[in-house]
Scaffold this motif. Structure first.
Motif, PDB file in Angstrom:
ATOM      1  N   PRO A 150     -40.220 100.180  36.612  1.00 51.46           N
ATOM      2  CA  PRO A 150     -40.854  99.413  36.433  1.00 51.46           C
ATOM      3  C   PRO A 150     -42.081  99.797  35.487  1.00 51.46           C
ATOM      4  O   PRO A 150     -43.396 100.059  36.225  1.00 51.46           O
ATOM      5  CB  PRO A 150     -41.344  99.513  38.278  1.00 51.46           C
ATOM      6  CG  PRO A 150     -41.009 101.365  38.276  1.00 51.46           C
ATOM      7  CD  PRO A 150     -39.523 101.507  37.745  1.00 51.46           C
ATOM      8  N   SER A 151     -42.075 100.063  34.704  1.00 55.78           N
ATOM      9  CA  SER A 151     -43.086 100.614  34.028  1.00 55.78           C
ATOM     10  C   SER A 151     -43.479  99.323  32.587  1.00 55.78           C
ATOM     11  O   SER A 151     -44.141  99.601  31.998  1.00 55.78           O
ATOM     12  CB  SER A 151     -43.136 101.795  32.800  1.00 55.78           C
ATOM     13  OG  SER A 151     -41.648 101.574  31.727  1.00 55.78           O
ATOM     14  N   VAL A 152     -43.358  97.507  33.433  1.00 54.00           N
ATOM     15  CA  VAL A 152     -43.926  97.030  32.246  1.00 54.00           C
ATOM     16  C   VAL A 152     -44.808  96.417  33.355  1.00 54.00           C
ATOM     17  O   VAL A 152     -44.578  95.979  34.801  1.00 54.00           O
ATOM     18  CB  VAL A 152     -42.624  96.165  32.176  1.00 54.00           C
ATOM     19  CG1 VAL A 152     -42.783  94.854  30.973  1.00 54.00           C
ATOM     20  CG2 VAL A 152     -41.482  96.764  31.268  1.00 54.00           C
ATOM     21  N   GLY A 153     -45.968  96.443  32.396  1.00 54.46           N
ATOM     22  CA  GLY A 153     -46.959  95.347  33.370  1.00 54.46           C
ATOM     23  C   GLY A 153     -47.850  94.331  31.999  1.00 54.46           C
ATOM     24  O   GLY A 153     -46.892  93.821  31.602  1.00 54.46           O
ATOM     25  N   PHE A 154     -48.549  93.675  32.673  1.00 56.66           N
ATOM     26  CA  PHE A 154     -49.367  92.938  31.932  1.00 56.66           C
ATOM     27  C   PHE A 154     -50.890  92.503  32.082  1.00 56.66           C
ATOM     28  O   PHE A 154     -51.526  93.265  33.044  1.00 56.66           O
ATOM     29  CB  PHE A 154     -48.753  91.042  32.586  1.00 56.66           C
ATOM     30  CG  PHE A 154     -49.712  89.891  32.758  1.00 56.66           C
ATOM     31  CD1 PHE A 154     -49.827  89.747  30.972  1.00 56.66           C
ATOM     32  CD2 PHE A 154     -50.570  89.518  32.724  1.00 56.66           C
ATOM     33  CE1 PHE A 154     -49.638  88.541  30.099  1.00 56.66           C
ATOM     34  CE2 PHE A 154     -51.465  88.326  31.640  1.00 56.66           C
ATOM     35  CZ  PHE A 154     -51.236  87.819  30.900  1.00 56.66           C
ATOM     36  N   ASP A 155     -51.626  92.392  30.595  1.00 58.00           N
ATOM     37  CA  ASP A 155     -53.152  92.357  30.532  1.00 58.00           C
ATOM     38  C   ASP A 155     -53.701  91.478  30.311  1.00 58.00           C
ATOM     39  O   ASP A 155     -53.782  90.434  29.710  1.00 58.00           O
ATOM     40  CB  ASP A 155     -52.935  93.655  29.216  1.00 58.00           C
ATOM     41  CG  ASP A 155     -55.004  93.846  29.340  1.00 58.00           C
ATOM     42  OD1 ASP A 155     -55.402  93.116  29.918  1.00 58.00           O
ATOM     43  OD2 ASP A 155     -55.060  94.936  28.730  1.00 58.00           O
ATOM     44  N   ASN A 156     -53.982  91.028  31.033  1.00 54.23           N
ATOM     45  CA  ASN A 156     -54.886  89.497  31.409  1.00 54.23           C
ATOM     46  C   ASN A 156     -55.853  89.360  30.555  1.00 54.23           C
ATOM     47  O   ASN A 156     -55.985  88.245  30.247  1.00 54.23           O
ATOM     48  CB  ASN A 156     -55.427  88.845  32.720  1.00 54.23           C
ATOM     49  CG  ASN A 156     -55.834  87.660  33.000  1.00 54.23           C
ATOM     50  OD1 ASN A 156     -54.866  86.908  32.801  1.00 54.23           O
ATOM     51  ND2 ASN A 156     -56.767  87.374  33.797  1.00 54.23           N
ATOM     52  N   GLY A 207     -40.969 103.816  28.405  1.00 50.93           N
ATOM     53  CA  GLY A 207     -40.736 102.775  29.166  1.00 50.93           C
ATOM     54  C   GLY A 207     -39.758 102.117  27.367  1.00 50.93           C
ATOM     55  O   GLY A 207     -39.015 101.066  27.593  1.00 50.93           O
ATOM     56  N   MET A 208     -40.589 101.755  26.548  1.00 55.60           N
ATOM     57  CA  MET A 208     -39.947 101.239  25.089  1.00 55.60           C
ATOM     58  C   MET A 208     -39.190 101.946  24.375  1.00 55.60           C
ATOM     59  O   MET A 208     -38.716 101.491  23.808  1.00 55.60           O
ATOM     60  CB  MET A 208     -41.487 100.977  24.830  1.00 55.60           C
ATOM     61  CG  MET A 208     -41.699 100.821  23.263  1.00 55.60           C
ATOM     62  SD  MET A 208     -41.796  98.254  23.610  1.00 55.60           S
ATOM     63  CE  MET A 208     -42.647  97.681  22.437  1.00 55.60           C
ATOM     64  N   ALA A 209     -39.008 103.183  24.711  1.00 55.90           N
ATOM     65  CA  ALA A 209     -38.191 104.041  24.193  1.00 55.90           C
ATOM     66  C   ALA A 209     -37.198 103.506  24.932  1.00 55.90           C
ATOM     67  O   ALA A 209     -35.270 103.224  24.155  1.00 55.90           O
ATOM     68  CB  ALA A 209     -37.777 105.573  24.709  1.00 55.90           C
ATOM     69  N   THR A 210     -36.696 103.633  26.240  1.00 61.18           N
ATOM     70  CA  THR A 210     -35.761 103.022  26.904  1.00 61.18           C
ATOM     71  C   THR A 210     -35.413 101.504  26.216  1.00 61.18           C
ATOM     72  O   THR A 210     -33.841 101.455  26.559  1.00 61.18           O
ATOM     73  CB  THR A 210     -35.896 102.434  27.968  1.00 61.18           C
ATOM     74  OG1 THR A 210     -36.260 104.109  28.982  1.00 61.18           O
ATOM     75  CG2 THR A 210     -34.717 102.067  29.607  1.00 61.18           C
ATOM     76  N   ILE A 211     -36.294 100.535  25.992  1.00 60.51           N
ATOM     77  CA  ILE A 211     -36.059  99.174  25.744  1.00 60.51           C
ATOM     78  C   ILE A 211     -35.233  99.320  23.883  1.00 60.51           C
ATOM     79  O   ILE A 211     -34.238  98.630  23.807  1.00 60.51           O
ATOM     80  CB  ILE A 211     -37.077  98.483  25.251  1.00 60.51           C
ATOM     81  CG1 ILE A 211     -37.356  98.230  26.848  1.00 60.51           C
ATOM     82  CG2 ILE A 211     -37.148  96.838  24.764  1.00 60.51           C
ATOM     83  CD1 ILE A 211     -39.164  97.610  26.727  1.00 60.51           C
ATOM     84  N   ALA A 212     -35.649 100.280  23.451  1.00 55.79           N
ATOM     85  CA  ALA A 212     -35.160 100.448  22.406  1.00 55.79           C
ATOM     86  C   ALA A 212     -33.787 100.840  22.245  1.00 55.79           C
ATOM     87  O   ALA A 212     -32.881 100.416  21.378  1.00 55.79           O
ATOM     88  CB  ALA A 212     -35.829 101.635  21.791  1.00 55.79           C
ATOM     89  N   ALA A 213     -33.076 101.813  23.435  1.00 53.27           N
ATOM     90  CA  ALA A 213     -31.797 102.187  24.104  1.00 53.27           C
ATOM     91  C   ALA A 213     -31.024 101.224  23.775  1.00 53.27           C
ATOM     92  O   ALA A 213     -29.731 101.152  24.203  1.00 53.27           O
ATOM     93  CB  ALA A 213     -31.755 103.620  24.780  1.00 53.27           C
TER      94      ALA A 213
END
Ligand code: GLN
Length: 314
Positions: A150-156, A207-213
């Protein structure tokens, strides 16, 4: 599996310290939220296809993903629709122009999904029959599955600023509509909103590294073992990252680094080393083309230090 992961991480830490000395470039200033980013913020993270992880620097800072949303949106569109439905609307050749150049290919289509025009087109293809809220949820949930945590969020605030300063992106969308590039029935405003929302997703470097993985692992997240994308969209996406992932620096990056990667104006950069690992770098100092100075330098040194992806060691 990286056999001596400890030694590999030691080398990454050494590269991190070397690259940290680079003080060239500056933060993006087209919206206040990016202009206020910590210019010296710097993080590097790695995740292997077996789930080994290491990170260093500002690893808990969440940054907005900006153009690194482009390969993910392209992969979602491909996964949902297949290439025969996606590619009549977007090309797959490098443009040789900057990321927001008002230009289309000879068929009146955006050159590729990794620049703004192509990314707006891919946004139009993602679940167009759903409500705006459900379309964004589709994307955000995919990011969560790719990151396996759960390391993904949103910047309004970023989203609102993006939308307020988006004359160029509106111009690109109208230019594409004039050329008949969109699928029938496309709602331009909803499409642009979805694109701005995707740019405003936030993630930390691990989190981004895991997405790349997950991309390196053929679409299966190494942390959860969940398949997020089938193999073909993953491979197609990596091909276009390799040829078009760094705007008009893509050719030079392919020549010197030779790895699929995607950058964003927040200073985000992720690199995918197929069947090995994903690497994320975040440093908001940008060069004139909008790529992270330290990100590109780190990638160069990484490629020099390790003979990844069949490149001969020099
Ligand atoms: N939000 C930015 C834009 O659409 C993203 C561009 C980028 O990261 N290069 O202009």
């Amino acid at each position: 599996m990286i056999p001596d992961f400890t030694a590999f991480c030691g080398e990454l830490a050494r590269l991190f310290e070397d690259v940290r000395q680079h003080r060239g470039g500056g933060v993006a200033s087209y919206i206040p939220q990016l202009a206020r980013a910590d210019v010296d913020g710097f993080a590097v993270a790695v995740c292997t296809i077996d789930g080994q992880r290491f990170s260093i620097g500002d690893t808990t800072t969440r940054y907005c993903v900006q153009s690194t949303c482009k390969p993910i949106n392209y992969a979602i569109a491909l996964d949902q629709l297949g290439i025969d439905t996606v590619h009549p609307h977007v090309g797959r050749e490098p443009s040789g122009h900057s990321f927001n150049e008002i230009t289309l290919n000879a068929r009146g289509l955006p050159h590729n999904p990794m620049i703004n025009a192509g990314a707006i087109m891919c946004a139009s293809l993602i679940a167009p029959d759903l409500s705006a809220a459900d379309r964004f949820d589709t994307v955000l949930q995919t990011w969560g599955k790719l990151a396996g945590q759960p390391s993904v969020g949103f910047d309004n605030a970023v989203f609102l600023s993006e939308r307020d300063t988006a004359d160029r992106n509106f111009a690109l969308a109208y230019f594409m509509r004039e050329n008949g590039a969109f699928p029938d029935g496309t709602d331009l405003k909803a499409t642009l909103d979805l694109y701005f929302q995707c740019c405003s997703i936030t993630v930390d470097a691990p989190g981004m590294a895991t997405i790349a993985a997950t991309f390196a692992n053929g679409g299966v997240c190494p942390l959860s073992n969940e398949r997020v994308f089938t193999a073909d969209p993953t491979k197609n996406c990596l091909s276009l990252m390799a040829s078009c992932g760094l705007y008009d620096f893509s050719g030079e990056f392919a020549f010197t680094v030779g790895l699929p990667a995607k950058s964003g104006v927040s200073g985000a950069l992720f690199i995918t080393i197929a069947d090995v690992c994903g690497i994320a770098i975040w440093s908001p100092r940008l060069d004139a083309l909008g790529n992270s100075v330290r990100g590109v330098e780190f990638a160069r040194r990484l490629a020099k230090a390790f003979a990844f992806d069949g490149l001969p060691e020099t």
